[in-house]
Design a protein around this motif. Structure first.
Motif, PDB file in Angstrom:
ATOM      1  N   TYR A  81      61.125  42.938  53.189  1.00  0.00           N
ATOM      2  CA  TYR A  81      61.370  43.866  54.326  1.00  0.00           C
ATOM      3  C   TYR A  81      59.924  44.551  54.560  1.00  0.00           C
ATOM      4  CZ  TYR A  81      66.174  44.330  53.550  1.00  0.00           C
ATOM      5  OH  TYR A  81      67.700  44.224  53.570  1.00  0.00           O
ATOM      6  N   VAL A 114      58.146  41.736  56.608  1.00  0.00           N
ATOM      7  CA  VAL A 114      58.603  41.904  58.235  1.00  0.00           C
ATOM      8  C   VAL A 114      57.927  43.051  58.998  1.00  0.00           C
ATOM      9  CG1 VAL A 114      60.746  42.481  59.661  1.00  0.00           C
ATOM     10  CG2 VAL A 114      60.995  40.700  57.873  1.00  0.00           C
ATOM     11  N   ILE A 117      66.723  43.537  70.103  1.00  0.00           N
ATOM     12  CA  ILE A 117      66.029  42.837  68.813  1.00  0.00           C
ATOM     13  C   ILE A 117      66.790  43.214  67.566  1.00  0.00           C
ATOM     14  CG2 ILE A 117      63.993  42.566  67.398  1.00  0.00           C
ATOM     15  CD1 ILE A 117      62.248  42.901  69.826  1.00  0.00           C
ATOM     16  N   LEU A 118      66.983  44.547  67.496  1.00  0.00           N
ATOM     17  CA  LEU A 118      67.767  44.876  66.270  1.00  0.00           C
ATOM     18  C   LEU A 118      69.114  44.360  66.009  1.00  0.00           C
ATOM     19  CD1 LEU A 118      66.559  48.746  65.720  1.00  0.00           C
ATOM     20  CD2 LEU A 118      65.412  46.696  65.179  1.00  0.00           C
ATOM     21  N   ILE A 126      59.202  47.227  64.277  1.00  0.00           N
ATOM     22  CA  ILE A 126      59.742  46.577  65.394  1.00  0.00           C
ATOM     23  C   ILE A 126      59.748  47.190  66.770  1.00  0.00           C
ATOM     24  CG2 ILE A 126      61.827  45.287  66.673  1.00  0.00           C
ATOM     25  CD1 ILE A 126      62.440  44.246  63.587  1.00  0.00           C
ATOM     26  N   PHE A 165      66.679  34.555  57.170  1.00  0.00           N
ATOM     27  CA  PHE A 165      65.986  35.714  58.236  1.00  0.00           C
ATOM     28  C   PHE A 165      66.959  36.805  58.437  1.00  0.00           C
ATOM     29  CE2 PHE A 165      64.182  31.699  59.571  1.00  0.00           C
ATOM     30  CZ  PHE A 165      62.690  31.902  59.869  1.00  0.00           C
ATOM     31  N   SER A 166      67.875  36.998  57.633  1.00  0.00           N
ATOM     32  CA  SER A 166      68.857  37.928  57.909  1.00  0.00           C
ATOM     33  C   SER A 166      68.417  39.365  56.872  1.00  0.00           C
ATOM     34  CB  SER A 166      70.433  37.544  57.261  1.00  0.00           C
ATOM     35  OG  SER A 166      71.352  38.422  57.051  1.00  0.00           O
ATOM     36  N   ILE A 167      68.319  40.257  57.996  1.00  0.00           N
ATOM     37  CA  ILE A 167      67.989  41.445  57.117  1.00  0.00           C
ATOM     38  C   ILE A 167      69.379  41.996  56.372  1.00  0.00           C
ATOM     39  CG2 ILE A 167      67.329  44.050  57.721  1.00  0.00           C
ATOM     40  CD1 ILE A 167      65.473  42.909  59.471  1.00  0.00           C
ATOM     41  N   VAL A 215      72.817  38.090  63.150  1.00  0.00           N
ATOM     42  CA  VAL A 215      72.612  36.980  62.413  1.00  0.00           C
ATOM     43  C   VAL A 215      73.428  36.744  61.255  1.00  0.00           C
ATOM     44  CG1 VAL A 215      71.074  35.737  60.766  1.00  0.00           C
ATOM     45  CG2 VAL A 215      70.102  36.435  63.143  1.00  0.00           C
ATOM     46  N   LEU A 273      68.595  40.967  64.936  1.00  0.00           N
ATOM     47  CA  LEU A 273      68.712  40.659  63.476  1.00  0.00           C
ATOM     48  C   LEU A 273      69.873  41.204  62.734  1.00  0.00           C
ATOM     49  CD1 LEU A 273      65.134  42.246  63.358  1.00  0.00           C
ATOM     50  CD2 LEU A 273      65.756  39.874  63.056  1.00  0.00           C
ATOM     51  N   CYS A 302      61.175  48.443  58.390  1.00  0.00           N
ATOM     52  CA  CYS A 302      61.305  47.172  59.182  1.00  0.00           C
ATOM     53  C   CYS A 302      61.617  47.551  60.680  1.00  0.00           C
ATOM     54  CB  CYS A 302      62.442  46.122  58.831  1.00  0.00           C
ATOM     55  SG  CYS A 302      61.824  45.330  57.322  1.00  0.00           S
TER      56      CYS A 302
END
Length: 235
Positions: free
Chosen positions: A214, A217, A166-167, A145, A192-194, A173, A170, A141
């Motif tokens: 995954y 995404v 961004i990471l 990104i 939305f949580s990885i 969150v 993520l 993922c």
């Protein structure tokens, strides 16, 4: 597509990018493994180690993806790619596959850590395999990104900062979710949580829903990267 893949793989070893990534990844993973198995917890349970390794991805994966397309724009070789007799998806996917191959190859080296762990005790190999699959999917993922962000700029430093941002969001969150009491918001954040989807793998269970998430995404961000180049091709 194969030619682009080979070209990208070659670039990791003819420039410093691949060596810097591998050295940084192995150094951080070695430190985290020592701290979160032997030192702090004194256990053969590797779930905490792999959990912290995901946070290390915020630093190391942008180093791997920063040059993917940003360098092509800077050196004016992007037009050669855009006019090549292959689809835009093939170009993006070939670069993604090369970065993912480099990532998986480096991650596989960390299996050497299982040797001292086996001497120390008897690790649960089901949980080890589960964690390994989870961090590989998360890495997939994050690479997608990073490639998307690299496609937006011609500056590698900007690509690194954008990807890190961004990471970090993520992964952040999940932390935000732990301090919010309002249930509907927590449900949305959990979706939305990885990070939260990693937990099932730590018990040695393969979570098909998490795996689909995954992969989805990664697919979304690769699609967005393709869209970036579609707009740029027709300018």
């Amino acid at each position: 597509m194969l030619a682009i893949y080979k070209r990208e793989m070659r670039s990791y070893f003819t420039t410093s990018a691949g060596y810097v990534f591998a050295a940084l990844f192995l150094a951080l993973s070695g430190i985290l493994f020592g701290l979160f198995t032997m030192k702090f917890y004194q256990t053969t349970d590797v779930s905490a180690y792999y959990r912290m390794l995901m946070f290390a991805y915020v630093i190391v994966i942008p180093m791997l993806t920063m040059k993917t397309f940003a360098e092509e724009r800077r050196t004016k070789t992007e037009q050669l790619l855009l006019t090549a007799p292959v689809s835009l998806f093939s170009i993006v996917f070939a670069k993604f596959l090369a970065a993912f191959t480099m990532f998986i190859g480096t991650l596989a080296i960390t299996w050497i850590y299982m040797i001292p762990l086996g001497l120390y005790g008897k690790p649960n190999m089901g949980r080890v395999f589960g964690c390994m699959i989870a961090v590989a999917l998360v890495g997939m993922c994050f690479i997608a990104i990073g490639i998307f962000v690299s496609a937006l700029t011609d500056n590698q430093f900007t690509a690194v900062i954008g990807t890190v941002g961004i990471l970090a969001v993520l992964l952040g969150v999940a932390m935000l979710n732990s301090v919010i009491d309002f249930y509907p918001i927590r449900v949305v954040l959990s979706f939305f949580s990885i990070y939260s989807r990693y937990s099932y793998f730590t018990y040695g269970l393969f979570d098909y829903a998490a795996a689909v998430y995954y992969i989805s995404v990664a697919g979304v961000f690769l699609f967005l990267a393709v869209r970036v180049f579609e707009r740029r091709r027709w300018r």
